[in-house]
Write an enzyme that holds these catalytic residues in place. Structure first.
Site, PDB file in Angstrom:
ATOM      1  N   VAL A  15      13.992   3.140  17.523  1.00 38.74           N
ATOM      2  CA  VAL A  15      15.111   3.832  18.105  1.00 38.74           C
ATOM      3  C   VAL A  15      16.451   3.134  17.235  1.00 38.74           C
ATOM      4  CG1 VAL A  15      16.391   4.306  19.983  1.00 38.74           C
ATOM      5  CG2 VAL A  15      13.966   3.915  20.225  1.00 38.74           C
ATOM      6  N   ALA A  40      17.620   2.949  14.023  1.00 33.20           N
ATOM      7  CA  ALA A  40      17.514   2.342  12.750  1.00 33.20           C
ATOM      8  C   ALA A  40      17.670   0.944  13.011  1.00 33.20           C
ATOM      9  CB  ALA A  40      18.443   2.996  11.926  1.00 33.20           C
ATOM     10  N   LYS A  99      11.527   8.831  20.700  1.00 28.28           N
ATOM     11  CA  LYS A  99      12.615   7.728  20.804  1.00 28.28           C
ATOM     12  C   LYS A  99      13.258   7.340  22.420  1.00 28.28           C
ATOM     13  CE  LYS A  99      14.858   8.088  16.234  1.00 28.28           C
ATOM     14  NZ  LYS A  99      15.904   8.438  15.578  1.00 28.28           N
ATOM     15  N   GLU A 134      13.845  13.725   8.446  1.00 34.27           N
ATOM     16  CA  GLU A 134      12.367  13.731   8.035  1.00 34.27           C
ATOM     17  C   GLU A 134      12.078  14.421   7.032  1.00 34.27           C
ATOM     18  OE1 GLU A 134      10.437  11.276   9.702  1.00 34.27           O
ATOM     19  OE2 GLU A 134      11.742  10.620  11.342  1.00 34.27           O
ATOM     20  N   ALA A 188       0.828  -1.021  -0.176  1.00 38.10           N
ATOM     21  CA  ALA A 188       0.060   0.000   0.012  1.00 38.10           C
ATOM     22  C   ALA A 188       0.831   1.558   0.062  1.00 38.10           C
ATOM     23  CB  ALA A 188      -0.832   0.007   1.389  1.00 38.10           C
TER      24      ALA A 188
END
Length: 811
Positions: free
Chosen positions: A606, A608, A679, A664, A502
């Protein structure tokens, strides 16, 4: 000698009947054979439906009759090349059709269709087909099975008279021709000489009776499948042929829905220890399935999974049943008198209820019969009126190796429970070769798939993935899955099946797996979607071992987790919103996953791809206690403050972080510390503390007004801060210190802020966009534990998500 039986599909077309001819003639070169044939595929049903039309005085019976005549004529015209033989066969066949037409006309005139007349009508299917096959095969001699297969009327049905039949079969085939051709299914009553039959599927039984009476070397059942399958291949795509079965295993599978062999077929040959081989007329080189008394050992705990749909469960319950002798006798006697077959019985140990499984079409009659049988008890209130639950299915797992193997039932019900499948009733015989259970029909497919996968009947364990978000992280994840797909199948016997993808506006689905080469093009062509539609579609698909993978930053997508977990769909989230939302919602998600036996994984929230959350969980699970957390958790901010220099001002470092994919989509999320706050909240919670985002003290380094308005205005104003940052940077450089945006948890308090770190601090040499976490625990108090590495970037985040998926697969 051998007995070969060919089913309706094996004589249903020109190609199949010519294949039959080749098979029989090849076998006849080696030894004598008795060939038993069914009616042409679909003809028995057509004979019955035509009789119903005639009974209702519907003139369409003539059209159906003519269609049957035409089909047989065309078959003869095509396969019989010898003129004289064809003419003789036409005479035989037309005489039979004339007789049949007279019977139909009689039914049409007098509006009566007795069982005797119906038995006579259906006998013509085998009589016609067997004469055609006898004429086709050179040297074949036709025998009328009505002369030696004899039945008696017993328990409201025609039962085989075994003793008389065995004698007649031996007498008939005393001088055995090279090829004997016999119509299956049909018989005669020993007393009245009326035409009877051995029931639907009775051609198999005819073949078994002959094989047993003549002590055949083997009974071969030729059909349209390669043999017994581990499960229904229409439902289980990776079901495969079972090479060997014991008589008991075959009987259990047949009784519970496997239509390969008519169940009564097994007993006559089992007694004589005659093997049964299932072969495919359309694939004669395939070895098929052999059914023997003793089979070779293998490593499979179960041999197959069988199922019956359209089941109803009748529950007989009442306090008067406890300790009362004869209640069950009355139940089964009453049902037997009505001719209702019970194939599953489940009784509570308290004796206050007994449930019986019947076909759904028999449910209302069964309720009426039992209500009548226990009318007095129901009137007194000692028993309750009968209750029928419809829309059910029965599933059986079968295998002799289950005997005395501990944990089979536990594994069965644990597997079903983790998939959200409720078992309504269950039964296991003392032989321990069959465990049967009842579920709702709408979860039958899911039940079969999860059991087939769990008990290693499948070549691979399967995870069915729904991936939401195809941006940087989602796109990289799909690339990684595509790249690793074959290696995981080969090395780990794991199949990652992407069944749904999606984007923000569209979604595509395929239960069997999507093509990852062109999913973007397919997405563009697909119908529009929404988070709610996505949730509803996933739940409606009801696929086993489902995992929802959220690679978005959407609040609306995160809001789906609770519903998905409630429906036993595991969740892997790169999205931080759910785990950092209000504490009550976070705990509910965790508890739901735990109670449902599914997983809620969010390691990449947190660090990656760094194993931070997993490490904290491992420490706590081993009895350690987290006392203090210090961490640089923003790869974006660390990149910015490592990049800043006299040649690269603050505003430029922010722009570079955005271009490099560390920030971001809106970098203010990083610069405001919001991302780090989330985080820190997640880490603190995983460390065992109740923390909300509002509890975190924020010491920001950019004035609040820069976060107001739209993002375009933010980019315009950002260079205004460059001069101030450069002054502070020079001072910091002179003091041999560096900036680090540090998140801290200690003594129940949490804070985030820009700190000046000197050379002695472990965070000083943190490079690029790396993250670092320092954990002080009761065990790691003097020398805290450090976890350090890449903390941002699409590839490492996708790899972390991939690792979470794999952790679910390896459970």
């Amino acid at each position: 000698m051998k007995v070969l039986k060919f089913g309706g599909t094996s004589v249903g077309s020109v190609d199949s009947i010519l294949s039959l001819k080749n098979i029989v003639e090849a076998e006849a070169k080696k030894q004598s054979v008795v060939v038993v044939v069914s009616a042409l595929g679909g003809i028995t049903n057509q004979l019955l439906s035509t009789s119903q039309l005639a009974l209702k005085h519907n003139d369409r019976w003539k059209d159906q009759f003519d269609a049957m005549v035409d089909r047989h004529h065309k078959m003869i015209d095509t396969i019989i090349t010898d003129t004289k033989k064809r003419e003789n066969l036409f005479n035989t066949v037309d005489q039979l059709f004339e007789q049949l037409k007279s019977i139909y006309y009689g039914v049409y005139l007098i509006h009566d269709l007795s069982p005797k007349t119906q038995n006579a009508i259906v006998s013509y299917g085998e009589r016609l087909s067997s004469n055609i096959v006898a004429s086709l095969i050179k040297g074949a001699k036709w025998f009328d099975s009505r002369n030696f297969i004899k039945t008696e009327w017993k328990n409201h049905k025609n039962m085989l008279d075994s003793e008389l039949t065995n004698k007649l079969v031996k007498d008939t085939f005393e001088d055995l021709p090279r090829i004997s051709l016999v119509p299956g299914f049909i018989s005669r009553d020993r007393d009245t000489d009326e035409i009877t039959n051995l029931g639907r599927g009775g051609s198999d039984y005819t073949a078994a009776i002959i094989a047993a009476a003549l002590d055949a070397e083997v009974l071969e059942i030729w059909t349209d499948v390669d043999g017994f399958m581990t499960a229904d291949p229409r439902i289980i795509k990776n079901a495969y042929t079972i090479p060997e079965l014991s008589y008991i295993e075959a009987m259990e599978l047949c009784n519970f829905g496997a239509k390969v062999v008519y169940p009564p077929t097994i007993y006559p040959v089992c007694v004589k220890n005659i093997p049964i081989r299932i072969k495919n007329t359309f694939n004669p080189d395939n070895p098929g399935t052999i059914i023997l008394n003793h089979i070779q050992e293998d490593d499979k705990l179960i041999k197959g999974i069988s199922s019956i749909n359209g089941v109803a469960l009748i529950t007989v319950t009442g306090l008067s049943m406890v300790g009362v002798i004869g209640v069950n006798r009355r139940i089964f006697t009453a049902l037997t008198k009505e001719g209702i077959s019970v194939f599953l019985v489940s009784q509570a140990s308290s004796e206050n209820s007994t449930s019986v499984g019947v076909k759904e079409e028999d449910a209302d009659a069964a309720v009426a019969v039992l209500d009548h049988e226990f009318a007095a008890e129901i009137e007194d209130g000692a028993m309750f009126p009968m209750h029928a639950e419809k829309g059910l299915a029965t599933v059986a797992i079968v295998g002799e190796k289950m005997k005395h193997t501990a944990g089979i039932a536990g594994k069965l019900f644990g597997t079903l429970g983790r998939s959200g499948i409720s078992v309504i009733a269950c039964a296991q015989g003392a032989s321990e070769t069959n465990i049967s259970f009842v579920v709702k029909s709408d979860v039958l497919r899911k039940s079969l798939n999860v059991l087939h996968d769990s008990f290693f009947l499948s070549d691979y364990k399967v995870l069915n993935l729904f991936i939401c978000g195809v941006g940087t992280v989602g796109g990289k994840l799909i690339e990684q899955i595509k790249k690793q797909y074959e290696e995981l199948k080969e090395r780990s016997r794991l199949k990652l099946n992407v069944v749904g993808i999606a984007s923000s506006h569209n979604a595509i689905y395929n239960r069997d797996g999507l093509n990852l080469d062109n999913f973007k093009a397919e997405l563009k062509k697909s119908e529009t979607s929404s988070p709610e539609k996505l949730r509803d579609h996933i739940i409606a698909m009801n696929i086993f071992n489902s995992v929802f993978v959220d690679c978005t930053a959407s609040k609306d997508v995160a809001a789906l987790y609770q519903s998905l977990l409630d429906h036993n769909v595991s969740v892997v989230a790169a999205n931080k919103i759910a785990a950092s939302s209000d504490y009550t919602s976070y705990i509910r998600l965790k508890n739901t996953a735990l109670s449902r036996g599914v997983k809620f994984r969010f390691e990449t929230n947190v660090g990656a791809g760094l194993p931070i959350i997993g490490t904290i969980n491992d420490l706590r699970n081993s009895g350690d206690k987290i006392l203090k957390i210090q961490a640089v958790l923003s790869g974006t901010l660390n990149y910015i403050f490592n990049k800043i220099s006299s040649d690269c001002p603050f505003s430029e470092t922010v722009r570079l972080a955005k271009e490099e994919g560390y920030a971001e989509p809106d970098p203010r999320v990083d610069l405001s510390g919001t991302d780090v706050v989330r985080k820190l909240v997640i880490l603190s919670r995983e460390a065992g503390y109740k923390v909300e985002q509002e509890d975190v003290e924020k010491n920001l380094f950019i004035p609040k007004e820069y976060f107001e308005g739209n993002v375009e205005n933010f980019w315009k104003r950002l260079p205004e801060l460059d001069a101030e940052f450069e002054v502070k940077r020079k001072k910091l450089e002179a003091e041999k210190k560096r900036w680090r945006f540090v998140a801290t948890f200690e003594g129940g308090k949490t804070s985030v802020g820009l700190q000046e770190i000197d050379m002695r601090h472990p965070f000083y040499d943190l490079e690029g966009s790396n993250n670092i976490v320092m954990l002080t625990t009761e065990r790691y108090k003097e020398f805290p534990m450090l976890i350090q590495g890449y903390g941002a970037g699409a590839s490492v985040t996708a790899a972390g998500v991939f690792a979470n998926i794999m952790s679910i697969a390896n459970i």
